[in-house]
Design a protein around this motif. Sequence first.
Motif, short mmCIF file in Angstrom:
data_model
loop_
_atom_site.label_atom_id
_atom_site.label_comp_id
_atom_site.label_asym_id
_atom_site.label_seq_id
_atom_site.Cartn_x
_atom_site.Cartn_y
_atom_site.Cartn_z
N HIS A 64 33.59 60.40 37.75
CA HIS A 64 34.80 59.52 38.13
C HIS A 64 34.54 58.01 38.59
O HIS A 64 35.05 57.53 39.17
CB HIS A 64 35.48 60.33 39.43
CG HIS A 64 35.70 61.62 39.22
ND1 HIS A 64 36.89 62.10 38.61
CD2 HIS A 64 35.18 62.58 39.66
CE1 HIS A 64 36.94 63.49 38.74
NE2 HIS A 64 35.65 63.75 39.35
N ILE A 65 33.70 57.62 37.72
CA ILE A 65 33.27 56.08 37.81
C ILE A 65 34.14 55.22 36.80
O ILE A 65 34.45 54.14 37.12
CB ILE A 65 31.81 55.95 37.50
CG1 ILE A 65 30.84 56.86 38.36
CG2 ILE A 65 31.29 54.44 37.38
CD1 ILE A 65 31.03 56.63 39.89
N SER A 83 37.21 53.02 37.52
CA SER A 83 38.08 53.77 38.29
C SER A 83 38.11 52.97 39.70
O SER A 83 37.15 52.23 39.75
CB SER A 83 37.63 55.24 38.45
OG SER A 83 36.43 55.26 39.06
N GLU A 84 39.05 53.29 40.43
CA GLU A 84 39.11 52.64 41.88
C GLU A 84 37.57 53.16 42.53
O GLU A 84 37.25 52.10 43.09
CB GLU A 84 40.04 53.29 42.77
CG GLU A 84 40.16 52.73 44.07
CD GLU A 84 41.43 53.34 44.75
OE1 GLU A 84 41.43 53.24 45.90
OE2 GLU A 84 42.76 53.46 44.18
N TYR A 85 37.21 54.33 42.40
CA TYR A 85 35.95 54.56 42.83
C TYR A 85 34.74 53.87 42.37
O TYR A 85 33.73 53.41 42.78
CB TYR A 85 35.68 56.04 42.76
CG TYR A 85 34.37 56.93 43.26
CD1 TYR A 85 34.09 56.62 44.77
CD2 TYR A 85 33.62 57.51 42.49
CE1 TYR A 85 33.15 57.36 45.33
CE2 TYR A 85 32.26 58.21 43.15
CZ TYR A 85 32.33 57.73 44.47
OH TYR A 85 31.07 58.25 44.90
N SER A 88 33.89 50.47 43.53
CA SER A 88 33.12 50.28 44.70
C SER A 88 31.62 49.85 44.24
O SER A 88 30.86 49.52 45.07
CB SER A 88 33.01 51.55 45.65
OG SER A 88 32.57 52.52 44.85
#
Length: 124
Positions: A64-65, A83-85, A88
């Motif tokens: 999910h990166i 991604s949003e994740y 980060s």
Amino acid sequence: MDTIEKTYNIGVEATMEVIGGKWKPIILCHLRHGAKRTSELKRLIPNITQKMLTQQLRELEHDHIVDRRVYNQIPPKVEYSLSEYGESLSYILNQLCTWGEHHIDRKVEEGQSICLLNRDDVNH
């Protein structure tokens, strides 16, 4: 179903499990600046094989990166982006790029002949 407990000795182990290796940090640094097609990433990272690029993108997507977006057109168009994740990780990736640039500068000052083709702009 039994779950296997995973143990880490230090938090960076979990980070390196997801973004470690030779190619993933390089791929992620390129994706910080926006979505890229596989062919664009291949051009930006000429020493990676197509097979390895595909494998690394799939693993990053699995974790999910990165997001994979498929456009319904002919010929097919696929783009990868953080991604949003994955966003980060931007601070960490910026710091890695900056550190590498300073390291290269230091090596050049020591007399080594090093060519940096693209000095990263961390404000991008």
